[in-house]
Design a protein around this motif. Sequence first.
Motif, PDB file in Angstrom:
ATOM      1  N   GLU A  40      12.707  26.574  31.897  1.00  0.00           N
ATOM      2  CA  GLU A  40      11.792  27.408  31.112  1.00  0.00           C
ATOM      3  C   GLU A  40      11.096  26.596  30.039  1.00  0.00           C
ATOM      4  N   SER A  41      11.708  25.501  29.606  1.00  0.00           N
ATOM      5  CA  SER A  41      11.144  24.652  28.557  1.00  0.00           C
ATOM      6  C   SER A  41      10.209  23.587  29.113  1.00  0.00           C
ATOM      7  N   SER A  42       9.808  23.701  30.367  1.00  0.00           N
ATOM      8  CA  SER A  42       8.822  22.789  30.932  1.00  0.00           C
ATOM      9  C   SER A  42       7.463  23.070  30.299  1.00  0.00           C
ATOM     10  N   HIS A  43       6.446  22.400  30.777  1.00  0.00           N
ATOM     11  CA  HIS A  43       5.096  22.622  30.252  1.00  0.00           C
ATOM     12  C   HIS A  43       4.101  22.517  31.397  1.00  0.00           C
ATOM     13  N   PRO A  44       2.893  23.045  31.223  1.00  0.00           N
ATOM     14  CA  PRO A  44       1.890  22.909  32.281  1.00  0.00           C
ATOM     15  C   PRO A  44       1.488  21.445  32.466  1.00  0.00           C
ATOM     16  N   ILE A  45       0.887  21.169  33.611  1.00  0.00           N
ATOM     17  CA  ILE A  45       0.351  19.823  33.830  1.00  0.00           C
ATOM     18  C   ILE A  45      -0.725  19.521  32.792  1.00  0.00           C
ATOM     19  N   GLU A  46      -1.594  20.467  32.590  1.00  0.00           N
ATOM     20  CA  GLU A  46      -2.653  20.311  31.586  1.00  0.00           C
ATOM     21  C   GLU A  46      -2.178  20.960  30.290  1.00  0.00           C
ATOM     22  N   ASP A  94       2.637  11.272  23.050  1.00  0.00           N
ATOM     23  CA  ASP A  94       3.647  10.497  23.773  1.00  0.00           C
ATOM     24  C   ASP A  94       4.632  11.388  24.503  1.00  0.00           C
ATOM     25  N   GLU A  95       4.813  12.615  24.012  1.00  0.00           N
ATOM     26  CA  GLU A  95       5.817  13.500  24.584  1.00  0.00           C
ATOM     27  C   GLU A  95       5.427  14.040  25.950  1.00  0.00           C
ATOM     28  N   ILE A  96       4.165  13.900  26.358  1.00  0.00           N
ATOM     29  CA  ILE A  96       3.794  14.394  27.688  1.00  0.00           C
ATOM     30  C   ILE A  96       3.621  13.261  28.701  1.00  0.00           C
ATOM     31  N   PHE A  97       4.039  12.054  28.338  1.00  0.00           N
ATOM     32  CA  PHE A  97       4.132  10.989  29.337  1.00  0.00           C
ATOM     33  C   PHE A  97       5.460  11.187  30.067  1.00  0.00           C
ATOM     34  N   ASP A  98       5.500  12.146  30.957  1.00  0.00           N
ATOM     35  CA  ASP A  98       6.763  12.605  31.521  1.00  0.00           C
ATOM     36  C   ASP A  98       6.602  12.918  32.990  1.00  0.00           C
ATOM     37  N   ALA A  99       7.672  13.486  33.566  1.00  0.00           N
ATOM     38  CA  ALA A  99       7.674  13.765  35.004  1.00  0.00           C
ATOM     39  C   ALA A  99       6.711  14.879  35.383  1.00  0.00           C
ATOM     40  N   ILE A 100       6.250  15.675  34.432  1.00  0.00           N
ATOM     41  CA  ILE A 100       5.247  16.694  34.755  1.00  0.00           C
ATOM     42  C   ILE A 100       3.884  16.035  34.918  1.00  0.00           C
ATOM     43  N   VAL A 128      -2.124  23.785  37.944  1.00  0.00           N
ATOM     44  CA  VAL A 128      -2.340  22.888  36.801  1.00  0.00           C
ATOM     45  C   VAL A 128      -2.042  23.574  35.473  1.00  0.00           C
ATOM     46  N   ASN A 129      -2.325  24.861  35.371  1.00  0.00           N
ATOM     47  CA  ASN A 129      -2.260  25.536  34.074  1.00  0.00           C
ATOM     48  C   ASN A 129      -1.012  26.383  33.863  1.00  0.00           C
ATOM     49  N   ALA A 130      -0.274  26.703  34.910  1.00  0.00           N
ATOM     50  CA  ALA A 130       0.927  27.522  34.765  1.00  0.00           C
ATOM     51  C   ALA A 130       2.160  26.630  34.665  1.00  0.00           C
ATOM     52  N   VAL A 131       3.139  27.098  33.913  1.00  0.00           N
ATOM     53  CA  VAL A 131       4.428  26.398  33.849  1.00  0.00           C
ATOM     54  C   VAL A 131       5.236  26.795  35.081  1.00  0.00           C
ATOM     55  N   GLY A 132       5.928  25.832  35.671  1.00  0.00           N
ATOM     56  CA  GLY A 132       6.832  26.132  36.774  1.00  0.00           C
ATOM     57  C   GLY A 132       6.163  26.128  38.129  1.00  0.00           C
ATOM     58  N   TYR A 133       6.913  26.629  39.112  1.00  0.00           N
ATOM     59  CA  TYR A 133       6.451  26.656  40.496  1.00  0.00           C
ATOM     60  C   TYR A 133       7.215  27.762  41.227  1.00  0.00           C
ATOM     61  N   THR A 135      14.446  41.188  35.529  1.00  0.00           N
ATOM     62  CA  THR A 135      13.047  40.907  35.829  1.00  0.00           C
ATOM     63  C   THR A 135      12.787  41.042  37.323  1.00  0.00           C
ATOM     64  N   PRO A 136      11.835  41.873  37.720  1.00  0.00           N
ATOM     65  CA  PRO A 136      11.512  41.989  39.145  1.00  0.00           C
ATOM     66  C   PRO A 136      10.774  40.740  39.628  1.00  0.00           C
ATOM     67  N   VAL A 137      10.508  40.709  40.940  1.00  0.00           N
ATOM     68  CA  VAL A 137       9.735  39.600  41.497  1.00  0.00           C
ATOM     69  C   VAL A 137       8.411  39.504  40.761  1.00  0.00           C
ATOM     70  N   ALA A 138       8.072  38.313  40.327  1.00  0.00           N
ATOM     71  CA  ALA A 138       6.887  38.123  39.504  1.00  0.00           C
ATOM     72  C   ALA A 138       5.622  38.418  40.295  1.00  0.00           C
ATOM     73  N   ALA A 139       4.593  38.834  39.567  1.00  0.00           N
ATOM     74  CA  ALA A 139       3.286  39.007  40.191  1.00  0.00           C
ATOM     75  C   ALA A 139       2.818  37.655  40.711  1.00  0.00           C
ATOM     76  N   PRO A 140       1.988  37.657  41.745  1.00  0.00           N
ATOM     77  CA  PRO A 140       1.580  36.378  42.333  1.00  0.00           C
ATOM     78  C   PRO A 140       0.810  35.531  41.328  1.00  0.00           C
ATOM     79  N   GLU A 141       1.169  34.269  41.256  1.00  0.00           N
ATOM     80  CA  GLU A 141       0.460  33.326  40.393  1.00  0.00           C
ATOM     81  C   GLU A 141      -0.139  32.188  41.200  1.00  0.00           C
ATOM     82  N   TRP A 142       0.495  31.848  42.306  1.00  0.00           N
ATOM     83  CA  TRP A 142       0.111  30.634  43.014  1.00  0.00           C
ATOM     84  C   TRP A 142      -0.521  30.949  44.369  1.00  0.00           C
TER      85      TRP A 142
END
Length: 898
Positions: free
Chosen positions: A401-407, A417-423, A485-490, A519-526
């Motif tokens: 949950e503490s991840s971040h978007p690509i952008e 420097d904190e976003i030079f990471d695996a994301i 690119v703009n949403a956190v997670g997958y 929490t029910p199944v999330a609304a479609p994002e992807w």
Amino acid sequence: MVSVLSVAVVVVAFALVFVERDLWGLAGHDDTLADSAAFFLPTHTLPSHYSVHLTPDLEAFTFAGKCEIKVNSSADSQTIVVHAKELTIHSVSYNGEAAASHSYDETLEQLTIELAGEGAKAGADGVLAFTYDGVLNDQMAGFYRSKYNSKADGTGEERYMAVTQFEATDARRAFPCFDEPALKATFDVTLVVPADRVALSNMNIVSETLDEAAGKRTVTFATSPIMSTYLLAFVVGELDYVEAHTQIGNIAVRVYTPVGLADQGRFALDVGVKVLDFYQDYYAKEYPLPKLDMVAIPDFAAGAMENWGLVTYRSVLLLYNEETTPASIKQRLAYVVGHELAHQWFGNLVTMDSWTYLYLNEAFATYVGWAATHAFFPEWQVWNQYVVNDFQRALELDALESSHPIEVAIENPNKVDEIFDAISYCKGSAVVRMLVAYLGEETFRAGMRDYVAKFAYGNTKTEDLWACLSAASGKDVPGLMNTWVNAVGYPVVSVSRTSPTTLAVTQERFLSTGRPAATPVAAPEWNIPLRAVSGADPAAASEDLLTAATGEIAVAADAWVKLNQGQVGFYRVAYDAESIALLSSSDALAALSPVDRVGLVNDAFALAAAGYGSTPLALDLIAAVGSAESEYIVWADIASSLSAVAKAWTSDADLAGLRTVYGRLFAPLAAKLGWAKSPGESYQDSQLRPLALSRAIRANVASVVDEAKARFDAGTVHPDLQSSVYWALLSVASPDDAAAMHNKLVAEYNAATSQDTKVVLLSAIGGVPTRDLAHKVAVWAAESGDVRNQDLFYVVGSLLGSAVGRAVVWDYVSSNFDALEAKFQGAFLLARIVKMVVGSLTTQDALDAANAFFAARDVSSYERPLKQAVEEVTARLQWIERDGAAVSAWLAVQAQEA
């Protein structure tokens, strides 16, 4: 730039016995400040040209500087604001007239100049001039010093070189400047250096003047193209070089090495020349500079840096010795060269508009870096390795949950420097890879060529690239990509067979802590490319795009179906019991590609660990796949999953069962592969050998342990095997034997002259089996001065491979944190170490202690990685609580069947 996480891959993800999928992810910091706009410079005055004149003192560790900046003002103004940091300003003038005053804001790292007289007039050009002094610091940031021996054999005088690392916001440590990516300018550089030192910058030398009396040489370089400040670079030191030329453009390429080691630069030189030609064709645009230098730097916080025309590298990622360099490091070296040279176009020629779009640099350089590596070394099968390396690291970090978007919207440039990471690197490149598969390689390349041509020497945003790719493909690229690119997670796509010929699919966000109960199944994002392969025709694949919360796929009756063929889509798949039973059959496993077998096993295990499935069933699947497996990447993923079990289930009984599993799976492989390469052996088998042998050692297979000990004593363990075999051998040794081995490894480390040998030994030395020895390793690494600051994380990673080491590392770090903060002041390595150490904790008591410890400290510089580490531990504890008894029972059965 190649992040330090890429360096860690060399020893952690492939060479070490305790394979963990992501020890090195560091995510972004999304806290914002109410006055965040203040961190960005006013736009009424902009630079067009710099003249930078520097005189470094390699004994006093200072430098004298003069800087002139040609600027243009769009409005009348009495003030001009520039960036500066750790500079002592002696004078400031504008058009030759001394400034009325200047003041410095340490928080904003800004120098505000009050102009005399009429000030700057709208539409007028002017020249800002500064004289100042600076410090050649030891923080591996800005203009800094790096220690080396003056002779290649390690017996020479201790000396220092002066080098730069300006990305992201450290050019301001070397000269007052407009230190933002969009504020491009041209540069003239002059360096006054000791007469016997080599001086390098981005451009070629146009003049040199020798002052024999002063023992100084003044070196002036050609004017650069328009570029961002973070790409400027200088190197001053004792260096040798090897040189070759490209076929396209006859560009001079040099690799600079420590004196006496020029031959060790030939492999990187060969790769660099080939890759530079590859990219000139790939981008359909010639390399725009007259030369390209690549330099090995002894002290370097990152992996490498793409400075235009002067690329700097950690020594271990540029120097190759046929006798001592492991194959895994050789492979990484080739990739890193490919990554950095990709930036010469994608990042340097066309630059992101701001650090918000960092991934435009790093994600695309990562993707095409692997593409170039594959083009020249197809036998390495790097795209298969990508799936168990970059792809899996991104899936693991982005499941938090503490991840971040690509952008990421960067409100404070000092936090970039904190976003030079695996994301930014790994998830970014994974969604690019998914996009390439969706558009087709040739179409993607056509769009990239249009993008480079259209925006050369300029700055861009995401929408500029999407527009070029949409025009080339005729497809709605933003519609596919914006959420990725703009949403956190997958998403996780759940599959169930609702009829003999129909699969129902649903999507929701996947979290390592499991599906929230309320929490029910999330609304479609992807918009999810499903791409399925089935037993009806394993050679063919169907193409479907899931654009809603639920959907259906038509399939052949009673045939197995594998979604996400090739693991190209950035998502996980959860199969129902019927589907997984079909996929687990020997016929299905034989028909699936190695990458698809990795996907099947990895998804099942990750879903089980997060509570979406059963861990014993996932372990059964691992056993089923492993019973007939021969491919390295599948075994690497199996080993990683079993390492996760070993990290969570640590009782003597559980570990006894796990050793039985290791023996059953890996002992036959070890016997088959042996200790030496066979004629005609594949590269994949050479990579599988250290994994098989080290796991057999951990299983205490007597014949393998005895042979390993004999080879260790005789000094005949091949470099490819050393880090993993040494670590494993230490872990099963008696306390007395381990102490003797430890002493031998330290002695070998101190005697070693090659950085690759030192990295191998540092990566092994933490396998010791006792607290006393583990503490001795920690103290030696952090306090003796033998281990460079940049290399401490190798030792930390090595210690974290065992329960004993994890306990000792936390005790040491928490007891000596002030000293570690001081050691890494100004560098981003502290955040890496915090995430590694806290993320390795395995009990609630330890997590509570860590939370209490950091609650009393200022964690602003590593808040996000600390949150991620805590979340990783929380997920592990939930996993143990949920499946603890079932996994222990499964392991007990394995032990009984031994």
